[in-house]
Design an enzyme around this catalytic site. Structure first.
Site: not given
Lengths: 249, 602
Positions: B442-444
């Site tokens: 997550h978050e890239g």
């Protein structure tokens, strides 16, 4: 009603202390310091009494080096209104502490003094009782419940084999046991407010108290390590060992 | 065994006051009301809350994941107590200014506070973590009316927040999202579409949930330039700010995760009836740009979460290794001799040292990034602020990815040290691993950060950030070369930096020739290589401090602490850094093995 709470700066309960290698004392250099857990319970009880409208002011007192201010600030962040530090570099022992607190009582005239039953460093369990004698105030030690009503306080005490409730006339001294309450944590706004609360400093000299140690530490050593257990062949051998080696029967 | 200790107080103190100079913050106008005592008391409160209200249900929340009965989501009750404690302590508001109802607390102190709480229970921390992020979005880009309506309840814990970006069809490539917003005559919008993997998307912890939704206004341009940001609350607010009717946002279902289980992961349906009422934040079509402005912050948060999960596994496996007798050293031939604790075995020490190097290195990296974030906002001069931002922007891909990759690797070592015990749920380390497995996703995702680093962050502004970082690293190696204990390491790092330089120029050369697919093909390897050089430098900086401290008269515990720092620095620089040699070779040869592989050949 005014409540005086005593708080002590001690090694944090998580720190595993060791004797110094030369056996002169316990090694606490660099150790994390905190407010004594029993004192924290005392502060919590005082603050709860204030929140209930029973008390109008809570004054936190500590004795020791300048750094003890941190523990007074902690007490104020938990809800005490102001603080007093009796500053000294001398090693403090229960009698000296009790005398200083007695001098503070004379100045402040609190209706109730709440303090921990003992500190987790000295483990003496003496200061509250000594203060009772010096101040001529009744004492309710090892409190697990405190109820103030009409100039008296009912203190439920944790004693061997159960609970005992005593009724004391105010002003009185209460020492706290672990089950009295669950202390709160300081919220961030209260930590900031504590910075602005008044903190006065005095000294044992100004209070006219001689705090010179009366008890001398001869030697500090770690407890003997537990030796490995053994298996016994039968009940007879067990009984023999309990009788002659352990000497418990 | 008793509860695993959270982090290491001495290390946190080292990072804040020796590795960084957090006390110097007190000289800045914003922090004049504060003191070291206030910082320490804040951390003490965070630790108390972490131990009492978060650690208590970390395993329980994992074993009893949230359920949905068609009407309501059910969480174990401890989650509510944790949320309440976090909010009541003031942590949802602490970073805002006094006049906004905050405590004007520095970023770095709050990051340290957050590390204790995340380390105790990463999944229950999800609720405040997302609320902080969404409130910051409103704070930065909302209008005055939106701020007045939503921020106070989000700061005192009555409302929580989410980030609703991902959709069933779109995750990493947000340009193609399908959620639409229809303008209404009253200036509001009606939102239609589905969002997926929305963490904390539904629960009953708070009176209301404020979804920050990315959607395309009807007729908006294609691609990233057509995306707007909306506030879309679960319940609409009445004029007086009280909670009113249910908005047209429905929970379509809960997702069932490998880890982070006590954070609900949701599929949300917007506009199953007449459309969910949404309020545009800032200007139309700028939604993605707004989100990206919050990314550096969010990514430090993810990196730190990964680091502290690694730290928990390290603490647990260290304690286990010190207390688990098994086998004898190769030199001990006597079968009747006492077994040694496994910490005596060199191979176990290798796995402990690797964990120490990864997790303490990751923590230090994230704290350094937080300091840059702080400086980019509050440093005295404009130039210092700009410089800090430039550096932070460059290193953010590594700040997120290094801890996510190596925190997880640390957890793998922790499991290995416990052996069979590490693989069973009766011990906590397998949960740390499962929880941590989210962080590279997550978050890239990791691959996205590789592309971001090589395609944007390095070449940006004529390599400004890249040059600035090189200068910082070379300043440290210059100093380290004058110190006997660190001079060899300094030389290794200088050589590594030269190798990184060659590799960077070689890859940028390929990109410059227009061979974009080839140049970017191995960007994830480049990301890892960059991360290794960066973290070697972070370790060198810690080592320099340790050598200086060891030259003074120290208490035994202190000496052990600094010796440990030196040994971990040595481990990282001698064992892990040299792996860049093969990475450099592969990258500089513009290897196209992966790119040239054909779909049909699999």
């Amino acid at each position: 009603m005014k409540i005086l709470v005593a708080v002590k700066r001690v090694v944090d309960y998580n720190v595993k202390v060791r004797p110094k290698s030369d056996g002169t004392d316990v090694d606490i250099a660099n150790a994390k310091m905190s407010i004594n857990p029993f004192c924290e319970i005392a502060v919590e009880e005082a603050v709860r009494l204030k929140e209930k409208g029973v008390a109008t002011e809570v004054v936190a007192v500590s004795l020791g080096t300048k750094q003890s201010q941190e523990q007074i600030r902690t007490a104020m962040a938990l809800g005490a209104d102001r603080g007093i530090l009796v500053e000294t570099d001398t090693e403090l022992q229960p009698l000296g502490v009790a005398k200083c607190l007695n001098a503070i009582i004379a100045k402040e005239s609190p209706d109730l003094v709440i303090m921990g039953k003992q500190s987790i460093d000295g483990d003496n369990n003496q200061t509250g009782q000594m203060l009772g004698a010096l101040s001529n105030m009744p004492q309710g030690t090892f409190a697990s419940e405190v109820a103030v009503e009409d100039g008296t306080v009912n203190v439920t005490r944790e004693i061997d084999g159960g609970l005992q409730t005593v009724k004391l006339n105010l002003p009185a001294i209460v020492t706290t046991d672990l089950r009295l309450n669950e202390p709160r944590y300081a919220s961030l706004p209260n930590i900031m407010k504590a910075k602005k609360k008044p903190l006065d400093t005095t000294t044992p000299d100004e209070l006219g108290v001689d705090v010179a140690p009366r008890v001398q530490t001869l030697k500090v050593e770690p407890p003997a390590e537990r030796s490995a257990g053994i298996k016994v062949a039968d009940v007879a051998e067990l009984v023999e060992k309990l009788k002659n080696e352990a000497k418990v029967i | 065994m008793s509860q695993t200790p959270l982090l290491n107080d001495r290390d946190i103190e080292f990072l804040l006051y020796e590795f960084l100079n957090s006390e110097a913050l007190l000289e800045r106008p914003r922090y004049q009301e504060h003191s070291r005592e206030v910082f320490d008391a804040t951390l003490a409160t965070a630790k108390t809350i972490a131990e009492k209200y978060f650690a208590n249900h970390n395993a329980k929340g994992d074993a009893n994941e949230p359920t949905f009965d068609g009407e309501n989501v059910h969480l174990i009750p401890e989650t509510q107590e944790a949320w309440d404690a976090f909010a009541e302590a003031g942590f949802l508001a602490a970073h805002y200014d006094f006049e906004e109802g905050g405590m004007q607390m520095p970023e770095i102190i709050l990051r340290a506070a957050m590390s204790y709480i995340s380390s105790a229970n990463i999944s229950s921390t999800g609720y405040p973590f997302l609320t902080l992020g969404s409130a910051n979005l409103i704070h930065s880009f909302g209008d005055e009316a939106q701020k007045a309506k939503y921020l106070p309840p989000m700061m005192d814990g009555r409302f929580s927040g989410t980030m609703a970006l991902t959709e069933p069809g779109q995750g990493s490539a947000l340009a193609d999202i399908k959620t639409t917003a229809k303008p209404q005559d009253d200036g509001t919008y009606r939102i239609f579409g589905q969002k997926m993997f929305i963490s904390a998307g539904d629960h009953n912890l708070t009176e209301n949930i404020v979804h920050m939704v990315l959607a395309k206004i009807e007729g908006a341009p294609a691609g990233t330039k057509g995306i707007s940001l909306f506030i879309c609350p679960k319940f609409l607010l009445n004029e007086d700010g009280s909670v009113g009717e249910r908005n047209d946002v429905a929970l379509a279902g809960l997702l069932h995760k490998m880890g982070y289980r006590n954070t609900t992961s949701t599929v949300l349906s917007f506009g199953e009836k007449d459309g969910a009422v949404g309020y545009l934040v800032g200007e139309a079509h700028k939604g993605l740009a707004y989100m990206f402005q919050m990314m550096n912050e969010a990514r430090i948060g993810v990196g730190l979460g990964a680091a502290v999960l690694g730290y928990q596994g390290y603490n647990y496996s260290l304690d286990y290794a010190r207390n688990r007798p098994q086998g004898r050293l190769p030199s001990q031939k006597d079968p009747t001799s006492k077994q040694v604790n496994i910490v005596e075995h060199a191979d176990v020490r290798r796995m402990l040292l690797a964990q120490k190097a990864y997790v303490e290195g990751s923590m230090a990296l994230c704290f350094y990034a937080s300091q840059l974030f702080e400086d980019s906002n509050t440093a005295t001069t404009e130039e210092e602020r700009k410089q800090a931002f430039t550096l932070l922007d460059l290193i953010t891909p590594m700040v997120k990815s290094f801890p996510s990759k190596y925190g997880l690797r640390a957890n793998e070592h922790a499991i290995q040290i416990l052996g069979g015990s590490g693989y069973i749920r009766e011990y906590p380390v397998e949960q740390y691993y499962r929880d941590n497995r989210l962080n590279p996703i997550h978050e890239g995702a990791e691959g996205i950060h590789g592309l971001d680093l090589l395609g944007r962050k390095v070449p940006m502004n004529g390599l400004a950030g890249y040059q600035a970082l090189k200068d910082e690293i070379l300043a440290s190696t210059e100093e380290a070369k004058t110190i006997e204990e660190t001079s060899a390491w300094a030389k290794s790092i200088e050589a590594a930096l030269a190798s990184l330089d060659q590799t960077t120029m070689s890859l940028l050369g390929t990109l410059g020739k227009g061979e974009v697919d080839l140049g970017m093909a191995n960007a994830t390897v480049y990301l890892d290589m960059f991360g290794r050089v960066l973290v070697s430098w972070i370790w060198l900086k810690q080592a320099i401090i340790a050598v200086k401290a060891l030259a003074t008269d120290l208490h035994q515990d202190e000496e052990n602490f600094y010796r440990g720092k030196l040994q971990a620095a040595q481990y990282y620089i001698q064992w892990e850094l040299p792996e860049i040699d093969y990475q450099a070779k592969l990258l500089q040869s513009q290897d196209d093995t992966c790119l040239a592989m054909q779909d049909a050949w699999f």
